[in-house]
Write an enzyme that holds these catalytic residues in place. Sequence first.
Site, PDB file in Angstrom:
ATOM      1  N   GLU A 166      16.451   8.733   5.194  1.00 54.89           N
ATOM      2  CA  GLU A 166      15.665   9.364   6.257  1.00 54.89           C
ATOM      3  C   GLU A 166      15.143   8.328   7.261  1.00 54.89           C
ATOM      4  O   GLU A 166      13.950   8.219   7.498  1.00 54.89           O
ATOM      5  CB  GLU A 166      14.507  10.186   5.674  1.00 54.89           C
ATOM      6  CG  GLU A 166      14.948  11.547   5.175  1.00 54.89           C
ATOM      7  CD  GLU A 166      13.827  12.566   5.170  1.00 54.89           C
ATOM      8  OE1 GLU A 166      13.765  13.367   6.138  1.00 54.89           O
ATOM      9  OE2 GLU A 166      13.025  12.573   4.226  1.00 54.89           O
ATOM     10  N   ASN A 171      11.095   8.601   5.408  1.00 56.30           N
ATOM     11  CA  ASN A 171      10.621   9.747   6.188  1.00 56.30           C
ATOM     12  C   ASN A 171      10.304   9.306   7.622  1.00 56.30           C
ATOM     13  O   ASN A 171       9.244   9.613   8.171  1.00 56.30           O
ATOM     14  CB  ASN A 171       9.402  10.396   5.529  1.00 56.30           C
ATOM     15  CG  ASN A 171       9.078  11.754   6.142  1.00 56.30           C
ATOM     16  OD1 ASN A 171       9.889  12.335   6.857  1.00 56.30           O
ATOM     17  ND2 ASN A 171       7.897  12.262   5.861  1.00 56.30           N
ATOM     18  N   HIS A 212       7.254   9.410   0.211  1.00 53.94           N
ATOM     19  CA  HIS A 212       7.970   8.874  -0.945  1.00 53.94           C
ATOM     20  C   HIS A 212       7.472   7.461  -1.229  1.00 53.94           C
ATOM     21  O   HIS A 212       7.012   6.753  -0.328  1.00 53.94           O
ATOM     22  CB  HIS A 212       9.474   8.799  -0.673  1.00 53.94           C
ATOM     23  CG  HIS A 212      10.146  10.119  -0.543  1.00 53.94           C
ATOM     24  ND1 HIS A 212      10.950  10.658  -1.526  1.00 53.94           N
ATOM     25  CD2 HIS A 212      10.144  11.023   0.479  1.00 53.94           C
ATOM     26  CE1 HIS A 212      11.427  11.814  -1.120  1.00 53.94           C
ATOM     27  NE2 HIS A 212      10.945  12.065   0.093  1.00 53.94           N
ATOM     28  N   ASN A 241      16.566  14.814  -4.429  1.00 57.09           N
ATOM     29  CA  ASN A 241      15.889  16.103  -4.277  1.00 57.09           C
ATOM     30  C   ASN A 241      16.030  17.006  -5.502  1.00 57.09           C
ATOM     31  O   ASN A 241      16.073  18.235  -5.382  1.00 57.09           O
ATOM     32  CB  ASN A 241      16.385  16.823  -3.012  1.00 57.09           C
ATOM     33  CG  ASN A 241      15.600  16.407  -1.781  1.00 57.09           C
ATOM     34  OD1 ASN A 241      14.379  16.515  -1.748  1.00 57.09           O
ATOM     35  ND2 ASN A 241      16.302  15.910  -0.774  1.00 57.09           N
ATOM     36  N   ASP A 248      17.312   9.508  -2.542  1.00 53.82           N
ATOM     37  CA  ASP A 248      16.559  10.735  -2.748  1.00 53.82           C
ATOM     38  C   ASP A 248      17.568  11.829  -3.087  1.00 53.82           C
ATOM     39  O   ASP A 248      18.352  12.239  -2.235  1.00 53.82           O
ATOM     40  CB  ASP A 248      15.783  11.057  -1.467  1.00 53.82           C
ATOM     41  CG  ASP A 248      15.046  12.380  -1.537  1.00 53.82           C
ATOM     42  OD1 ASP A 248      15.089  13.048  -2.593  1.00 53.82           O
ATOM     43  OD2 ASP A 248      14.422  12.755  -0.522  1.00 53.82           O
TER      44      ASP A 248
END
Length: 266
Positions: free
Chosen positions: A35, A9, A257, A150, A148
């Site tokens: 990310e 992130n 995360h 999702n 990830d």
Amino acid sequence: MRILSFNANGLRSAASKGFFEWFNTQDIDVLCVQETKAQEHQLTDAAFRPAGYHAWFKDAQKKGYSGVAIYSRRAPDDIRTALGWAPFDDEGRYIEARFGNLSVVSFYIPSGSSGAERQGFKEAVMAWLKPILDGWLASGREYVLCGDWNIVRARNDIRNWTGNQKNSGCLPHERAWLSGLMADACHDGLIVPPAHGWKDAFRVAKPDVVEYSWWSQRGGARANNVGWRIDYQIATPGIAAGIRSAEIFPEPKFSDHAPLLVEYAE
């Protein structure tokens, strides 16, 4: 072989919170990041280049958005950064490092939580990826797909199961799609698992354990462990047969995360 997957992130943000100092204590062979939220030229400082590791990046065309990376001790034979569909590739969602007959992939599957448009894109990505994943499974290569996704798979992958049944990431058809790739019993009964399929590495090591890898930044979700398991290492059966352990690290906090570490036999 120890492979770590981590949605940062924002890699610069995670680094400022001590991620690379922690990483250097973990004896990692390959790190897959999602990310990065940066362009490669913004990550040339030594803080982002730990000693003893090679680093490769696939940036999103949109600055400050998405982006994936792979760090490895061993230089790969090949690096791939495109799967051939510009809407996906241009968002910086795939990078693959090839080491002999092993491919390690850092994947970032879109979220649909912002609304109908992005949910539609997510579902288009799911439909487009399925034959690619089927082809990889049948190719004879070993793959570890980190990232990830999702999507949760079943009740023990999300704290608030009932309340999220209509929310992106927990929709029944999303769960059926993801679990339909996996040759295991760790699903919610929506599908009949394939006889030959991918393996959810965490579930190989811990079939029934309830642990999460992501928490909303709202409402004290992390403090109360109201989480989701949406970060995976998904492996072909050959390499999955050598899984020794899997661990999610909710602490220290570098991102919304948690890093996921899986150890495989050489």
